[in-house]
Design a protein around this motif. Structure first.
Motif, PDB file in Angstrom:
ATOM      1  N   LEU A  96     -46.046  13.848  14.377  1.00  0.00           N
ATOM      2  CA  LEU A  96     -45.303  14.313  15.543  1.00  0.00           C
ATOM      3  C   LEU A  96     -43.866  14.635  15.168  1.00  0.00           C
ATOM      4  CD1 LEU A  96     -45.305  14.855  18.556  1.00  0.00           C
ATOM      5  CD2 LEU A  96     -44.675  12.465  18.923  1.00  0.00           C
ATOM      6  N   SER A  97     -43.287  13.780  14.309  1.00  0.00           N
ATOM      7  CA  SER A  97     -41.917  14.040  13.852  1.00  0.00           C
ATOM      8  C   SER A  97     -41.840  15.369  13.114  1.00  0.00           C
ATOM      9  CB  SER A  97     -41.452  12.889  12.953  1.00  0.00           C
ATOM     10  OG  SER A  97     -40.174  13.157  12.439  1.00  0.00           O
ATOM     11  N   GLN A 154     -44.576   5.049  24.501  1.00  0.00           N
ATOM     12  CA  GLN A 154     -44.305   6.178  23.606  1.00  0.00           C
ATOM     13  C   GLN A 154     -45.395   6.324  22.549  1.00  0.00           C
ATOM     14  OE1 GLN A 154     -40.909   5.695  21.033  1.00  0.00           O
ATOM     15  NE2 GLN A 154     -40.549   7.883  20.897  1.00  0.00           N
ATOM     16  N   HIS A 155     -45.792   5.219  21.949  1.00  0.00           N
ATOM     17  CA  HIS A 155     -46.789   5.278  20.880  1.00  0.00           C
ATOM     18  C   HIS A 155     -48.176   5.609  21.419  1.00  0.00           C
ATOM     19  CE1 HIS A 155     -44.064   2.618  18.131  1.00  0.00           C
ATOM     20  NE2 HIS A 155     -43.598   3.838  18.310  1.00  0.00           N
ATOM     21  N   LYS A 161     -47.195   9.191  14.134  1.00  0.00           N
ATOM     22  CA  LYS A 161     -45.764   9.299  14.443  1.00  0.00           C
ATOM     23  C   LYS A 161     -45.084  10.270  13.489  1.00  0.00           C
ATOM     24  CE  LYS A 161     -41.701   6.448  15.335  1.00  0.00           C
ATOM     25  NZ  LYS A 161     -41.178   5.058  15.398  1.00  0.00           N
ATOM     26  N   PHE A 218     -52.771   4.521  17.792  1.00  0.00           N
ATOM     27  CA  PHE A 218     -51.478   4.875  17.221  1.00  0.00           C
ATOM     28  C   PHE A 218     -51.410   4.425  15.769  1.00  0.00           C
ATOM     29  CE2 PHE A 218     -47.270   3.414  15.923  1.00  0.00           C
ATOM     30  CZ  PHE A 218     -46.556   4.601  16.032  1.00  0.00           C
ATOM     31  N   GLN A 244     -48.177   9.298  21.999  1.00  0.00           N
ATOM     32  CA  GLN A 244     -48.321  10.042  20.742  1.00  0.00           C
ATOM     33  C   GLN A 244     -49.773  10.035  20.264  1.00  0.00           C
ATOM     34  OE1 GLN A 244     -45.492   8.102  18.187  1.00  0.00           O
ATOM     35  NE2 GLN A 244     -43.720   9.074  19.152  1.00  0.00           N
ATOM     36  N   TYR A 287     -51.724  12.407  22.431  1.00  0.00           N
ATOM     37  CA  TYR A 287     -51.433  13.785  22.025  1.00  0.00           C
ATOM     38  C   TYR A 287     -52.261  14.159  20.794  1.00  0.00           C
ATOM     39  CZ  TYR A 287     -48.538  17.914  21.114  1.00  0.00           C
ATOM     40  OH  TYR A 287     -48.110  19.196  20.893  1.00  0.00           O
ATOM     41  N   GLU A 288     -52.403  13.189  19.874  1.00  0.00           N
ATOM     42  CA  GLU A 288     -53.217  13.427  18.681  1.00  0.00           C
ATOM     43  C   GLU A 288     -54.684  13.623  19.057  1.00  0.00           C
ATOM     44  OE1 GLU A 288     -54.241  13.814  14.606  1.00  0.00           O
ATOM     45  OE2 GLU A 288     -52.399  14.062  15.752  1.00  0.00           O
TER      46      GLU A 288
END
Length: 878
Positions: free
Chosen positions: A612-613, A584-585, A609, A604, A588, A591-592
């Motif tokens: 993304l939140s 997951q991390h 995080k 990460f 993320q 994606y960044e």
């Protein structure tokens, strides 16, 4: 004081003192005794509640044990009230240090504690051991502890001795139960515990077979201690303990540690022996009688069934032959083996070429890796742990290749002394099954295109890698790779070329890996790499190497193709504690990397995080923003450079969030494009712009006045029905097409989707103008300028911002303007912020400009006032 009393009484009896003096002395003596007793009428004793059998809490929560009974007896001997407190050891030390307790029990003496406490003489010696999880081997002395993290109870004397042994890493716990639970969970592997309570708590937690004693660290001596300087209390304790007799202490010890039980049962044993002898005698008589009858009956049965047994043997032989199984018999005592023809045939031999056959020859035919495995299973069967022996082994064929066999057998007899004697069993050739299983396993765990491990294998391997890293307290790295714009390769060159690209990328990644690393294709254009320690020591350099290798040109279908990759990185244990979190991390972070322009890597972080939140939160709130009337339409003037007057405007969307305030479109527009909300939002801004275009026409007094509206690529190619089409919307509102300019990006014109050309044709037929936004930052091919009906080019603000006389930006802007004019296009320069930029654009004959030099985007009301003011100025100039 007792001697003083005696002397006083003798003097009184001898008459050496007067009655008055005697009376006075007696009163003073009684007062002295009362004062001394009252000064020590009670003391508070504190210690660990986690130390059976010396001191612990029973099932009712009462404090019991050797120490508790000893102090009760001390209280009786001295008449001094004792308050015994059993708490967590670390807190007990703090309570004594702070003066809330007078005495601490069961404390080991060491140089560090001697600075704070005064100690009694030792009264018990207890071993202190090092305990380890069964998975840890080789711990024999304290020298082997260096480099390990050791679990210790807070405040325990173990810490001092472990530091002397060179241990620098500790994990502290409140009590032994917490330490044992943490070890069973895998949080810690090595513990330091006193043997008495350790044995008790390990047994109670059913962990005595999992957590084992390695060696004795030291012999600890129990003392009683008081705070430094309180020797008076220490002396009182010693006198009271001296009053307790050895027999009384032994009774307390026996009560809590137990004593051997002695019972004289000779009479009962003799009686039972007599009964047993009589029973055996009667049984023997009956047995002899029954055996005689049985022998006669069995002799008749054997004679009658001899032929039947022979037929049964032949039938079983036929069945074994039908199953094509090889049979074997092994005399364990001599090592001699006997096999049938099928057994020899499966290995390419005959019985004659194998003779003589013994265990050593069978061993020479068996794969070395399988021989020890088979012997271990045989040993378990001979010990009675399993009912039969079964194992898959490889045996060498006469021509040299390996044949897989299922080997199954059973012990059928023992010698008179009980030793294993004869085993019999079968061999069945399972080579075809093994090969089929290998193919199935390969298909289940490997990607058929790239031959890399697939997602299933990757997930399993990642869990194992994390478990191994945890056991050895090592790091682990995970890289997720996602190719940039891979869909464009499939769309332009076809899926076959896309497959060739994935194969080439897989090969390039392999070339960057060391033996310890694992790469997998998770699906589509996504790859993952696991980096164990020490390979993960320099993840940054490894990631940069991947970026460089993957970005090199490749030839696909005769075309030179460049592709880049975005990489996200997470690490164990810094970023995650399990496989799911690592994936997951890393995702993320990847994606960044995409958001930061692609072709780069990102580690990460909690900031990623959190971003993304927030993005997810924005997406959720954005779904109701239009419905709740939170969107705002703003307008930025576009000025005719020849006249300096507002000639057009660009409609821009803003979001007035009820809690966060005004949100920048750079934050919510990408989110809207991902969620699809951009379609409804685009329709809304078009409606606002069209209404104001009609409303402001009279104020501008220029038939060419139009308002630009951005149309997202997602929105542009969306298959919309007639009701949502912009052409239909303008017609239904009664707005002329020339009042609207649709702004699109260069990339949209390269999209081979026929709907793009269809939409542009619809715009042309209605008179809607088209502008290419951010021109100059995209693709090098300009063939689309002649292919499509384009009205305006908007020079990107990155050129305008750096504009200076004669520099590179100046030359590029001039070239764009000259080219556009030759193609019959008008040019709008974005981001004009200074008078110098305006003047330079006029010099190179740019048509229009917009930017903060003229005005930032403003609400509709403010923009309308700008038009009114401009209209008044024009009127007054006339």
């Amino acid at each position: 004081m007792n001697k003083c009393v005696a002397r006083f009484l003798r003097a009184f009896v001898d008459g050496k003192l007067s009655r008055f003096c005697c009376l006075c002395s007696l009163v003073m003596l009684c007062l002295s005794i009362a004062i001394n007793v009252s000064a020590a009428e009670s003391i508070t004793v504190i210690s660990d509640d986690n130390y059976p059998p010396y001191l612990f809490k029973d099932t009712n929560g009462n404090t019991v044990g050797i120490v508790a009974d000893t102090w009760k007896l001390w209280e009786q001997k001295t008449g001094v009230k004792v308050t015994l407190l059993a708490i967590v050891w670390e807190q007990a030390l703090q309570q004594l240090q702070s003066g809330h307790a007078d005495v601490i029990e069961m404390i080991y003496q060491d140089p560090e504690r001697e600075k704070r406490f005064s100690f009694s003489a030792p009264y018990a010696t207890l071993p202190v051991g090092i305990y380890a999880h069964e998975s840890i081997g080789g711990l024999a002395t304290s020298n082997h502890l260096s480099g390990f993290t050791v679990g210790v109870q807070k405040g325990d004397g173990c810490i001092f001795h472990l530091k002397q042994a060179g241990v620098q890493s500790f994990r502290l716990y409140n009590n032994y139960e917490e330490m044992i639970t943490a070890t069973l969970k895998g949080e810690i592997k090595i513990l330091c515990m006193d043997d008495y309570p350790a044995t008790y708590y390990l047994y109670r937690a059913h962990a005595d077979q999992t957590i084992l004693r390695a060696f004795t660290l030291y012999q600890g001596e129990f003392h009683r201690a008081v705070k430094k300087g309180n020797e008076q209390t220490l002396s009182l304790i010693a006198k009271g303990m001296a009053a307790i007799t050895p027999a009384e202490l032994a009774a307390i010890e026996a009560k809590w540690k137990g004593r051997p039980l002695q019972k004289h049962l000779y009479y009962g044993q003799a009686l039972w022996a007599l009964v047993a002898a009589l029973t055996v005698a009667v049984s023997l008589v009956l047995l002899v009688f029954m055996l005689r009858l049985a022998v006669k009956r069995k002799t008749a049965e054997i004679e009658s069934k001899r032929e039947e047994l022979e037929l049964e043997r032949l039938r079983l032989t036929d069945i074994i032959d039908a199953t094509r199984a090889g049979t074997w018999e092994w005399d364990i005592q001599t090592g001699v083996c006997q096999v049938n023809h099928r057994w020899a045939e499966m290995l390419g031999y005959t019985l004659e070429t194998l003779a003589p056959l013994n265990a050593d020859k069978v061993k020479s035919l068996t794969h070395p890796d399988d021989w020890q495995t088979a012997l271990a299973v045989v040993e378990r069967h001979l010990k009675g742990e399993i009912d039969f022996y079964e194992c898959d082994i490889r045996m060498r064929h006469h021509d040299g290749h390996w044949v897989w066999m299922t080997d199954r057998g059973r012990l059928i007899s023992r010698t008179s002394s009980g030793e294993p004697w004869i085993m019999r069993g079968t061999h069945i050739d399972i080579t075809d099954k093994k090969e089929a299983d290998a193919v199935i396993w390969q298909q289940a765990n490997y990607d058929s295109l790239t031959q890399l491990p697939n997602r299933r294998y990757f997930n399993s391997h990642l869990h194992e890698a994390i478990a191994e890293a945890a056991d050895h307290q090592q790091k682990l790295g995970l890289l997720l790779l996602d190719l940039d714009r891979f869909k464009e390769v499939n769309d332009t060159l076809g899926h076959r070329s896309g497959d060739e690209l994935l194969i080439e990328i897989a090969q390039r990644i392999r070339q960057c890996l060391s033996d310890q690393m694992l790469v997998a294709r998770l699906g589509g254009d996504e790859f993952a790499i696991i980096l164990p320690e020490p390979a993960c020591a320099d993840v940054q350099a490894f990631g940069q190497q991947l970026l460089q290798e993957i970005s090199k040109a490749m030839i696909l279908g005769g075309e030179r193709v460049y592709v880049t990759v975005s990489i996200g990185i997470s690490q164990y244990p810094e970023d995650a504690v399990n496989a799911e979190e690592m994936i997951q991390h890393a995702d993320q972070a990847m994606y960044e990397a995409k958001n930061r322009g692609r072709n780069n890597l990102r580690f990460f972080s909690m900031a990623i995080k959190e971003a993304l939140s927030q993005r997810v939160s924005l997406a959720r709130d954005l779904r109701v923003a239009l419905e709740n009337g939170e969107l705002r339409d703003y307008y930025q003037p576009i000025v005719d450079l020849a006249t300096g007057k507002i000639a057009k405007a660009e409609a821009l969307m803003r979001w007035q969030h009820p809690q966060r305030g005004l949100i920048s479109p750079s934050l919510f527009i990408p989110v809207a494009e991902e969620t699809g909300d951009i379609v409804a939002m685009g329709d809304w801004i078009l409606t606002q712009a069209a209404q104001h275009a009609m409303q402001w026409q009279s104020l501008v007094n220029d038939d060419a006045f139009a308002i630009s509206v951005n149309k997202s690529p997602v929105q542009f190619v969306e298959q919309m029905d007639t009701k949502n089409d912009w052409v239909h919307a303008l017609r239904s509102m009664g707005v002329e097409g020339k009042r609207i300019v649709v702004e699109i990006t260069e990339g949209l014109l390269l999209n081979p989707d026929p709907i793009v050309e269809q939409r542009l044709l619809q715009f042309r037929d209605m008179g809607i103008q088209v502008a290419i936004d951010d021109f100059g930052t995209g693709y090098s091919s300009l063939s689309y300028l002649s292919k499509f009906d384009i009205d305006y080019l908007k020079i990107d603000q990155s050129f305008t911002r750096n504009l200076n006389a004669g520099n590179e930006s100046y030359v590029l802007c001039e070239a764009i303007i000259v080219m556009a004019h030759k193609l019959g296009l008008k040019v709008i320069a974005e981001g004009v912020e200074t008078a110098l930029q305006r003047d330079l654009l006029i010099d190179i004959h740019c048509d229009y400009a917009q930017g903060f030099f003229y005005s930032p985007p403003v609400p509709a009301e403010a923009f309308e006032q700008m038009l009114v003011q401009q209209s008044r100025e024009i009127a007054s100039a006339r």
